[in-house]
Motif scaffolding. Sequence first.
Motif, mmCIF file in Angstrom:
data_model
loop_
_atom_site.group_PDB
_atom_site.id
_atom_site.type_symbol
_atom_site.label_atom_id
_atom_site.label_comp_id
_atom_site.label_asym_id
_atom_site.label_seq_id
_atom_site.Cartn_x
_atom_site.Cartn_y
_atom_site.Cartn_z
ATOM 1 N N TYR A 276 0.848 -1.184 0.000
ATOM 2 C CA TYR A 276 0.000 0.000 0.000
ATOM 3 C C TYR A 276 0.887 1.238 0.000
ATOM 4 C CZ TYR A 276 -3.689 -3.208 1.511
ATOM 5 O OH TYR A 276 -4.576 -4.245 1.592
ATOM 6 N N ASN A 277 0.410 2.275 -0.668
ATOM 7 C CA ASN A 277 1.119 3.545 -0.650
ATOM 8 C C ASN A 277 1.133 4.074 0.782
ATOM 9 O OD1 ASN A 277 2.130 6.111 -1.044
ATOM 10 N ND2 ASN A 277 0.878 6.526 -2.866
ATOM 11 N N PRO A 278 2.311 4.288 1.383
ATOM 12 C CA PRO A 278 2.365 4.766 2.773
ATOM 13 C C PRO A 278 1.998 6.230 2.947
ATOM 14 C CG PRO A 278 4.574 4.546 1.882
ATOM 15 C CD PRO A 278 3.648 3.996 0.845
ATOM 16 N N ALA A 279 1.726 6.924 1.842
ATOM 17 C CA ALA A 279 1.258 8.310 1.942
ATOM 18 C C ALA A 279 -0.268 8.310 2.071
ATOM 19 C CB ALA A 279 1.681 9.101 0.711
ATOM 20 N N PRO A 280 -0.829 9.284 2.794
ATOM 21 C CA PRO A 280 -2.288 9.309 3.047
ATOM 22 C C PRO A 280 -3.070 9.812 1.839
ATOM 23 C CG PRO A 280 -1.254 11.195 4.099
ATOM 24 C CD PRO A 280 -0.138 10.380 3.513
ATOM 25 N N MET A 281 -3.365 8.924 0.909
ATOM 26 C CA MET A 281 -4.023 9.290 -0.341
ATOM 27 C C MET A 281 -5.508 8.940 -0.368
ATOM 28 S SD MET A 281 -1.736 10.775 -2.121
ATOM 29 C CE MET A 281 0.033 11.001 -2.207
ATOM 30 N N TYR A 282 -6.044 8.436 0.734
ATOM 31 C CA TYR A 282 -7.447 8.029 0.806
ATOM 32 C C TYR A 282 -8.203 8.960 1.752
ATOM 33 C CZ TYR A 282 -5.990 3.764 -1.543
ATOM 34 O OH TYR A 282 -5.480 2.876 -2.451
ATOM 35 N N VAL A 283 -9.472 9.217 1.444
ATOM 36 C CA VAL A 283 -10.264 10.140 2.244
ATOM 37 C C VAL A 283 -11.548 9.445 2.701
ATOM 38 C CG1 VAL A 283 -11.378 11.138 0.190
ATOM 39 C CG2 VAL A 283 -11.290 12.449 2.327
ATOM 40 N N VAL A 284 -11.914 9.622 3.975
ATOM 41 C CA VAL A 284 -13.081 8.953 4.561
ATOM 42 C C VAL A 284 -13.821 9.929 5.474
ATOM 43 C CG1 VAL A 284 -11.995 6.667 4.504
ATOM 44 C CG2 VAL A 284 -11.763 8.092 6.557
#
Length: 445
Positions: A360-368
């Motif tokens: 998984y990309n360790p950068a915070p690229m997902y939004v919830v």
Amino acid sequence: MTIDPPRPPTGPDAIDEDNIAPKIISTAVVVFVKMPPRRQNNQKLEEGQNSNEAAGDDDNLTTSAIDRLGTDEIAFIFGFLPPHDIMSARLNKKMRDAAKTTIVPMSQFLVNSVDKYNAIDVMTIALPNLQQIEIGYLGSGHKYIDGYDPDERMAAETINFISHDIEIICNFEMLRSLVVHFAPLNGRYPLLFNFPLLNKLSITTNWKLKWDLEVLAGLPVLKELYLNDNKQLTGNINSLRALRDTLAKVEIIDCMKVEGNFMDLAHFPHLIELNLCHTAVTGDVREISAHNFPALKILSLPKGVYGGDGQEFQSISDAHDTISVLYSFRKQRPPLLKYWSGKLSVDSFDWYDADRRAVYNPAPMYVVFVEAGSRVGYRWETAHDVPMACEVNWLDPEPDRYSSDYEKYIEELQEINGQVDIYRGYHQPPTRDEYWTIHGMIEDY
């Protein structure tokens, strides 16, 4: 046509409905519980005269009890037993005849071997009123007879397999639940969609089974539909309109040849769950009005829908604009977008792959969305099971400290704040340079 559950016989010998439970229990105890175990062929006769006499007394008691019962009464008792118990209890002609008329209660029967297939073949005559069956993998070197229009490569690869006839399940005209999971099927099988009493259909992980959603019209009372990982499934979800007045749960996942607009299901009066993730379905959640989906409690839509799960954004600012729209909709219908998530597109100028070696990309690229009490906000995070999160962007004001919700809000707020670690102070994903600065500081530490 509606088939009622098993009922006691009527007439002079009818069971008194006011005392039905104790009579069923006492009769079942006499007939089944006190029934002696079957003797093995190699059992020694030296067990003693006393044992034989005791067994004989039990046999006489059982025979006497069965003799007093009619076929309908035995069938009524059988109606509370699972299939394998009914098959084991068919000890004489009367009980075998009773089994043939028994409405077998809902109980899983999994056909996942050749022995189980042979058993179900027998049950087509012995227990024709079976209501639930699951068709699965038969074992290495076995398959079901190829259907119409089979995959030619698969047919050639399995030409020497032992073939079995799937058509035997057509004998179960009372079927209410059919599960087909990883079954060795190749081609089209119209017979799977011709059960007028079927309430539940589940077809999962059947890569060579070819069919179209239109055939579901042959299941007029279907309430639950679960379709997952069916690569050859085609059709438009507007075909489900034939089941408008019955469908309550629809799950179509990982079926990329299924298309249409999810709003075609907006006027289904009993629909409470709808999941169309990983399909080619499109639409716009902003079109949902107060009169649409009147009973819906759970909604999961594919990324091709505006406001769908996994929606991809071309920039961080685009995500904020969309979330603001979804937030307004969520306030009107709180349950529907409770588990929504989105992510930055890999084509976005704001996206970067922080570590290409990582799963998984360790950068915070997902939004919830995030909730603390009644307060709603959103945050960016990684895709890990335990995500690394940024700070929350709150969309609601903090509740009044004297409100009934305030204590719960503070408790959940502390938990949320405790999940923020290396991205503390960041309300959106850091830039590439900021990311490496953060992780460089961690490595130096």
